[in-house]
Design an enzyme around this catalytic site. Sequence first.
Site, PDB file in Angstrom:
ATOM      1  CB  CYS A  97       0.414   4.215   4.548  1.00 16.75           C
ATOM      2  SG  CYS A  97      -0.527   2.985   4.834  1.00 16.75           S
ATOM      3  CB  CYS A 146      -0.903   0.085   1.196  1.00 19.73           C
ATOM      4  SG  CYS A 146      -0.133   0.211   2.690  1.00 19.73           S
TER       5      CYS A 146
END
Length: 145
Positions: free
Chosen positions: A54, A52
């Site tokens: 993040c 992802c």
Amino acid sequence: MSMNFNFFMNDVVNQARQEIVAAGYTELKTPAEVEDALAQKGTTLVMINSVCGCAGGIARPAAAHALHNDRRPDHLVSVFAGQDKEATETARSYFTGYPPSSPSFALLKDGKILTMIERHQIEGFDPATVVAKLQSEFDKYCEEV
């Protein structure tokens, strides 16, 4: 025009793996590797890696830069959520009291969970903030190197 999704994802995953290994972490891909690593004496930081945004923009950079601290974990390891599923599940079995979260960081001592920095403490923050969180935990629980 067609794009091979698996080829694309393999490239993304390989890049994410390379980043954490280059930062000094040992990748654990099997349950046995996790068991062996978490049986070691001393403090162990487990980075639960992910593809992802993040993870790539915040967690992996923080994982690398947090090591610039007087107190650091004795061992640095990583499992890859969504990729090495059995290894990740085995690691998470040590994180009692914490729900599955990726990316995240778990700090253990002698195989026992001390604390975690979960996704909700990473996502939406800048890498420097996560570095500060990690280093604060290192200062509490790790020895000076």
